[in-house]
Design a protein around this motif. Structure first.
Motif, PDB file in Angstrom:
ATOM      1  N   VAL A  96       5.328 -24.803 133.579  1.00  0.00           N
ATOM      2  CA  VAL A  96       5.396 -26.696 134.051  1.00  0.00           C
ATOM      3  C   VAL A  96       4.814 -26.418 133.056  1.00  0.00           C
ATOM      4  N   SER A  97       3.283 -26.643 132.572  1.00  0.00           N
ATOM      5  CA  SER A  97       2.352 -27.115 132.094  1.00  0.00           C
ATOM      6  C   SER A  97       1.883 -27.025 130.772  1.00  0.00           C
ATOM      7  N   ASN A  98       2.645 -25.743 130.554  1.00  0.00           N
ATOM      8  CA  ASN A  98       2.950 -25.426 128.806  1.00  0.00           C
ATOM      9  C   ASN A  98       4.484 -25.881 128.482  1.00  0.00           C
ATOM     10  N   HIS A  99       5.829 -26.283 129.628  1.00  0.00           N
ATOM     11  CA  HIS A  99       7.263 -26.485 128.500  1.00  0.00           C
ATOM     12  C   HIS A  99       7.850 -27.447 129.673  1.00  0.00           C
ATOM     13  N   LYS A 100       6.849 -28.246 130.432  1.00  0.00           N
ATOM     14  CA  LYS A 100       6.955 -29.513 131.250  1.00  0.00           C
ATOM     15  C   LYS A 100       8.400 -29.871 131.555  1.00  0.00           C
ATOM     16  N   ILE A 101       8.846 -28.499 132.338  1.00  0.00           N
ATOM     17  CA  ILE A 101      10.493 -28.136 133.279  1.00  0.00           C
ATOM     18  C   ILE A 101      10.210 -29.555 134.145  1.00  0.00           C
ATOM     19  N   SER A 102      11.131 -29.762 135.051  1.00  0.00           N
ATOM     20  CA  SER A 102      11.965 -30.398 135.884  1.00  0.00           C
ATOM     21  C   SER A 102      11.055 -30.366 136.961  1.00  0.00           C
ATOM     22  N   LYS A 103      10.738 -31.000 138.146  1.00  0.00           N
ATOM     23  CA  LYS A 103       9.961 -30.504 139.492  1.00  0.00           C
ATOM     24  C   LYS A 103      11.905 -30.777 139.764  1.00  0.00           C
ATOM     25  N   HIS A 104      12.260 -31.541 139.472  1.00  0.00           N
ATOM     26  CA  HIS A 104      13.936 -31.795 139.841  1.00  0.00           C
ATOM     27  C   HIS A 104      14.238 -30.473 140.764  1.00  0.00           C
ATOM     28  N   TRP A 105      15.202 -29.687 139.462  1.00  0.00           N
ATOM     29  CA  TRP A 105      15.599 -28.064 139.785  1.00  0.00           C
ATOM     30  C   TRP A 105      15.316 -27.329 140.567  1.00  0.00           C
ATOM     31  N   LEU A 106      13.524 -27.038 140.612  1.00  0.00           N
ATOM     32  CA  LEU A 106      13.046 -26.446 140.994  1.00  0.00           C
ATOM     33  C   LEU A 106      13.252 -26.536 142.731  1.00  0.00           C
ATOM     34  N   LYS A 107      12.871 -27.617 142.820  1.00  0.00           N
ATOM     35  CA  LYS A 107      12.948 -28.689 144.294  1.00  0.00           C
ATOM     36  C   LYS A 107      14.320 -28.624 144.446  1.00  0.00           C
ATOM     37  N   ARG A 108      15.408 -28.533 143.876  1.00  0.00           N
ATOM     38  CA  ARG A 108      16.378 -28.966 144.644  1.00  0.00           C
ATOM     39  C   ARG A 108      16.726 -27.395 145.032  1.00  0.00           C
ATOM     40  N   SER A 109      16.425 -25.830 144.211  1.00  0.00           N
ATOM     41  CA  SER A 109      16.343 -24.474 144.242  1.00  0.00           C
ATOM     42  C   SER A 109      16.474 -24.296 145.648  1.00  0.00           C
ATOM     43  N   LEU A 110      14.851 -25.077 145.933  1.00  0.00           N
ATOM     44  CA  LEU A 110      14.308 -24.270 146.997  1.00  0.00           C
ATOM     45  C   LEU A 110      14.993 -24.855 148.017  1.00  0.00           C
ATOM     46  N   GLU A 111      15.091 -26.348 147.977  1.00  0.00           N
ATOM     47  CA  GLU A 111      15.833 -27.032 149.608  1.00  0.00           C
ATOM     48  C   GLU A 111      17.108 -26.588 149.970  1.00  0.00           C
ATOM     49  N   ASP A 139      23.351 -24.694 142.700  1.00  0.00           N
ATOM     50  CA  ASP A 139      21.594 -25.642 143.310  1.00  0.00           C
ATOM     51  C   ASP A 139      20.822 -23.854 143.457  1.00  0.00           C
ATOM     52  N   THR A 140      21.752 -23.058 143.358  1.00  0.00           N
ATOM     53  CA  THR A 140      20.441 -21.242 143.343  1.00  0.00           C
ATOM     54  C   THR A 140      20.386 -20.792 142.339  1.00  0.00           C
ATOM     55  N   GLN A 141      21.274 -20.894 141.756  1.00  0.00           N
ATOM     56  CA  GLN A 141      21.733 -20.437 140.321  1.00  0.00           C
ATOM     57  C   GLN A 141      21.876 -20.833 139.409  1.00  0.00           C
ATOM     58  N   SER A 142      22.474 -22.427 138.655  1.00  0.00           N
ATOM     59  CA  SER A 142      22.492 -23.167 137.725  1.00  0.00           C
ATOM     60  C   SER A 142      21.517 -23.323 137.214  1.00  0.00           C
ATOM     61  N   THR A 143      21.089 -23.631 138.996  1.00  0.00           N
ATOM     62  CA  THR A 143      19.566 -24.346 138.272  1.00  0.00           C
ATOM     63  C   THR A 143      18.621 -24.029 137.372  1.00  0.00           C
ATOM     64  N   ILE A 144      17.849 -22.254 138.303  1.00  0.00           N
ATOM     65  CA  ILE A 144      17.518 -21.713 137.372  1.00  0.00           C
ATOM     66  C   ILE A 144      17.951 -21.601 135.577  1.00  0.00           C
ATOM     67  N   LEU A 145      19.393 -21.690 135.502  1.00  0.00           N
ATOM     68  CA  LEU A 145      20.128 -21.685 133.954  1.00  0.00           C
ATOM     69  C   LEU A 145      19.009 -22.928 133.430  1.00  0.00           C
ATOM     70  N   TYR A 146      19.237 -24.039 133.727  1.00  0.00           N
ATOM     71  CA  TYR A 146      18.860 -25.295 132.835  1.00  0.00           C
ATOM     72  C   TYR A 146      17.504 -25.537 133.232  1.00  0.00           C
ATOM     73  N   LEU A 147      16.860 -24.330 134.163  1.00  0.00           N
ATOM     74  CA  LEU A 147      15.173 -24.619 133.903  1.00  0.00           C
ATOM     75  C   LEU A 147      14.879 -24.022 132.521  1.00  0.00           C
ATOM     76  N   THR A 148      15.835 -22.172 132.268  1.00  0.00           N
ATOM     77  CA  THR A 148      15.256 -22.101 131.030  1.00  0.00           C
ATOM     78  C   THR A 148      15.963 -22.219 130.241  1.00  0.00           C
ATOM     79  N   LEU A 149      16.948 -22.794 129.538  1.00  0.00           N
ATOM     80  CA  LEU A 149      17.794 -24.155 128.636  1.00  0.00           C
ATOM     81  C   LEU A 149      16.351 -25.355 128.449  1.00  0.00           C
ATOM     82  N   GLN A 150      16.002 -25.909 129.226  1.00  0.00           N
ATOM     83  CA  GLN A 150      14.637 -26.705 129.415  1.00  0.00           C
ATOM     84  C   GLN A 150      13.143 -25.530 127.891  1.00  0.00           C
TER      85      GLN A 150
END
Length: 307
Positions: A96-111, A139-150
């Motif tokens: 999070v600190s080094n890549h500034k990834i979105s909390k939105h996708w992590l939160k969506r996956s967890l929710e 919500d559980t699989q695509s989000t991980i790919l979105y974050l990896t792209l980020q």
């Protein structure tokens, strides 16, 4: 949050080991990424493992839900730069600190996991349609790919669309593969949509409640096989749509989308076993095929710049 380099190294080693142990088919996918992206991807996959296994590790649904709520609190701490002791959380905090990834996708996956956990103890709950399963898969699989792209610095609508389709296909197929486990643990199939179950004669309504009956554990009737086939067909369509975008993506993005390969393997093996999710051969090797063959297949796709 400040953490020593030795502690951070140990935290990331823990993430790698977790993915290798509990998500081996994706572990092999991540080995094809650039080192910087790979490091972040291991942390993201380890987080996914923590949340996806929360209910299975718990002795009862309430305890499993508490594990997920721990991660909800942990995410808030990460984005507030507060100290955390958990190795996966420490690794994720670095990402999070080094890549500034979105909390939105992590939160969506967890929710999505939390909502799913809340439904486990609800008698008579059945998802209404395949579209609900597709949303859960995204919500559980695509989000991980979105974050990896980020983490790879990718900002592309086309890449996001491809990731959406790959994640949905992967999520749907993993849900199908998990049917024997859920039937054994909970005595029911929580991820078979009501409209599909009703169509194939698997939906029983009693006193305003719905229940899916698939027979005894290890028994595969044609009704369930037909339902599995229909969901697998939706997954196949998502893979097809993802691959239609292949020519518009660069090499690193294609490697991030390599999880399309294990999804295809599951699909092929289901078809080979006539969509019998209880066939023990589906659980041998890596997703039903010999480990070496899986690695060669994955390597071939990566070398050809495909997914």
């Amino acid at each position: 949050m400040s953490i020593s380099s030795n502690s951070l190294k140990a935290a990331f080693s823990h993430c790698v080991q977790q993915v290798r142990t509990y998500d081996y088919h994706h572990y092999l996918c991540l080995l094809h990424l650039r080192p910087a992206t790979r490091k972040a991807a291991f942390a993201l996959r380890a987080f996914n493992i923590e949340t996806s296994r929360a209910m299975d590790l718990a002795s009862d649904p309430k305890t499993g839900l508490m594990r997920l709520l721990f991660w909800q609190e942990t995410l808030n701490k990460i984005y507030s730069n507060k100290p955390i002791q958990h190795p996966v959380a420490q690794s994720l905090s670095w990402v999070v600190s080094n890549h500034k990834i979105s909390k939105h996708w992590l939160k969506r996956s967890l929710e999505a996991r939390i909502n799913d956990a809340n439904r486990v103890g609800v008698e008579g709950f059945v998802p209404g349609s395949i579209s609900e399963l597709e949303k859960y898969a995204e919500d559980t699989q695509s989000t991980i790919l979105y974050l990896t792209l980020q983490t790879g610095g990718v900002q592309s609508t086309v890449a996001d669309h491809a990731a959406s389709h790959v994640g949905k296909a992967s999520g749907l197929l993993l849900l199908l593969k998990s049917i024997p486990h859920h039937l054994s643990r909970y005595g029911k199939v929580p991820y078979l949509p009501a409209d599909l179950a009703e169509k194939h004669g698997l939906l029983v309504k009693n006193g305003g409640k719905s229940e899916i009956r698939v027979g005894e554990t290890g028994q595969m009737g044609h009704e369930l096989a037909d339902s599995v086939f229909e969901i697998a067909s939706v997954a196949r369509a998502h893979l097809k749509k993802a691959r239609e975008l292949e020519g518009k993506l660069n090499g690193e993005v294609k490697r991030i989308l390599l999880p399309a390969v294990p999804a295809q393997v599951i699909l092929d093996q289901l078809e080979k076993r006539r969509f019998d999710v209880f066939d023990s051969r589906l659980f041998k090797g890596v997703l039903g095929i010999p480990p070496l063959w899986y690695q060669l297949k994955l390597g071939w796709y990566a070398w050809r710049n495909k997914y």
